[in-house]
Design a protein around this motif. Sequence first.
Motif, PDB file in Angstrom:
ATOM      1  N   GLU A  12       0.843  -1.204   0.000  1.00  0.00           N
ATOM      2  CA  GLU A  12       0.000   0.000   0.000  1.00  0.00           C
ATOM      3  C   GLU A  12       0.877   1.251   0.000  1.00  0.00           C
ATOM      4  O   GLU A  12       0.598   2.209  -0.720  1.00  0.00           O
ATOM      5  N   ASN A  13       1.942   1.205   0.809  1.00  0.00           N
ATOM      6  CA  ASN A  13       2.840   2.362   0.873  1.00  0.00           C
ATOM      7  C   ASN A  13       3.513   2.645  -0.463  1.00  0.00           C
ATOM      8  O   ASN A  13       3.692   3.805  -0.839  1.00  0.00           O
ATOM      9  N   LEU A  14       3.882   1.579  -1.176  1.00  0.00           N
ATOM     10  CA  LEU A  14       4.497   1.770  -2.490  1.00  0.00           C
ATOM     11  C   LEU A  14       3.507   2.425  -3.442  1.00  0.00           C
ATOM     12  O   LEU A  14       3.883   3.266  -4.263  1.00  0.00           O
ATOM     13  N   GLY A  15       2.238   2.066  -3.303  1.00  0.00           N
ATOM     14  CA  GLY A  15       1.187   2.684  -4.115  1.00  0.00           C
ATOM     15  C   GLY A  15       1.039   4.169  -3.795  1.00  0.00           C
ATOM     16  O   GLY A  15       0.966   5.000  -4.698  1.00  0.00           O
ATOM     17  N   LEU A  16       1.015   4.492  -2.495  1.00  0.00           N
ATOM     18  CA  LEU A  16       0.922   5.894  -2.083  1.00  0.00           C
ATOM     19  C   LEU A  16       2.097   6.686  -2.640  1.00  0.00           C
ATOM     20  O   LEU A  16       1.939   7.783  -3.182  1.00  0.00           O
ATOM     21  N   LEU A  17       3.296   6.115  -2.509  1.00  0.00           N
ATOM     22  CA  LEU A  17       4.501   6.798  -2.979  1.00  0.00           C
ATOM     23  C   LEU A  17       4.461   7.012  -4.486  1.00  0.00           C
ATOM     24  O   LEU A  17       4.782   8.099  -4.982  1.00  0.00           O
ATOM     25  N   ALA A  18       4.036   5.971  -5.220  1.00  0.00           N
ATOM     26  CA  ALA A  18       3.990   6.067  -6.687  1.00  0.00           C
ATOM     27  C   ALA A  18       3.064   7.201  -7.115  1.00  0.00           C
ATOM     28  O   ALA A  18       3.390   7.980  -8.014  1.00  0.00           O
ATOM     29  N   VAL A  19       1.896   7.309  -6.464  1.00  0.00           N
ATOM     30  CA  VAL A  19       0.946   8.359  -6.844  1.00  0.00           C
ATOM     31  C   VAL A  19       1.478   9.731  -6.429  1.00  0.00           C
ATOM     32  O   VAL A  19       1.395  10.693  -7.209  1.00  0.00           O
TER      33      VAL A  19
END
Lengths: 205, 205
Positions: A12-19
């Motif tokens: 989830e954190n990687l998703g937040l960072l990517a966005v």
Amino acid sequence: MEILKKQSSTRENLGLLAVLEALEGQEQTTQRELAQATGLNLKKVNYTLQKLLEKGYVKFQRVRQNPDKRNYLYILTPAGIKAKSQLTYGFLKFTLDFYTRMEDKLLSCVKEIESSGVDRIALYGASDVARILLGIVADRAVKVVGVVDPGYAGREYHGCPIIPVEDLSTWSWDAMLITSIDDPDVGEAWLLGEGVSSDRIRKLS
Amino acid sequence: MEILKKQSSTRENLGLLAVLEALEGQEQTTQRELAQATGLNLKKVNYTLQKLLEKGYVKFQRVRQNPDKRNYLYILTPAGIKAKSQLTYGFLKFTLDFYTRMEDKLLSCVKEIESSGVDRIALYGASDVARILLGIVADRAVKVVGVVDPGYAGREYHGCPIIPVEDLSTWSWDAMLITSIDDPDVGEAWLLGEGVSSDRIRKLS
């Protein structure tokens, strides 16, 4: 693989960072563009934007002049800028944990090869895995005597000689370890085609 | 982060690999032991074992003499041994993709620092990130003039001098980049406590 324990939250954190990365420096954008930039699907982009809004990391505004295109103006808040940095450190930690795990894995493969009585290995594939293995064997009993790679132009790879295809049968090696990671089966088939017997071919496992 | 595209399937594959690794060389085991060895929860272990059985990668047998303990004997099939090797190559590829992404990230941080007019940076934290950054800046305009790490005993870190805490104010550096990844906020607080002004502290982002 204790590393798997943390993987759910990391994902989830990687998703937040990517966005957050995709939003930074954008004047205005659509969810479709964000999906393209991040590799997330539209549903995930939407979910992630909701999370970022809930957490107060971004503010957004519909751009009125383009009512059809659903363009939005997203602005990172000071909390969002801080969070992005924290997520970046988390990403670095996650990656380095995986890297360490990979080195452990390669070391255990080397130990297994050593315990099977092999002294001289050749590597098939001048890849990053080959490079890392060269570092690992530097202070071990087993020696890497050469790297085979029909697609590699140089004469050596990180200090290790490239074995010319025509010297494959005369070069002195006990086992050939497949280090081409994109398609190890193709490497194995090629070696068999060159007359290498299957009991001298080793795969990482 | 195109890497996120493949992450869903990779995650399941990492689970399969973790359970196969935990099973290998075990005489008999319980799902609880597998959960401990892999870091997966019991539900995931159960799901993964079902997958492995469906795919024909393992066979299993309940051990009769221990009816209470729910011990099972799991045996990797030839297809399972082959699959484990394929999953291992997939894991290596996944890890190296993330590593490349990390290097790209660190390079873009370096470029951002350079474009802000900084010539000489110091690093806070003798970490793997510091080591990788030292490699990245080797052929760049910006120079790393030293590493600060109150917990590090050596005089240099990968060829870069360790800045003694008492020399922090006299050593010539323009910005201090926080490379301690376990707790970057602690590093920042420590630097502020040592009198470093906040506008000279940079975080990865």
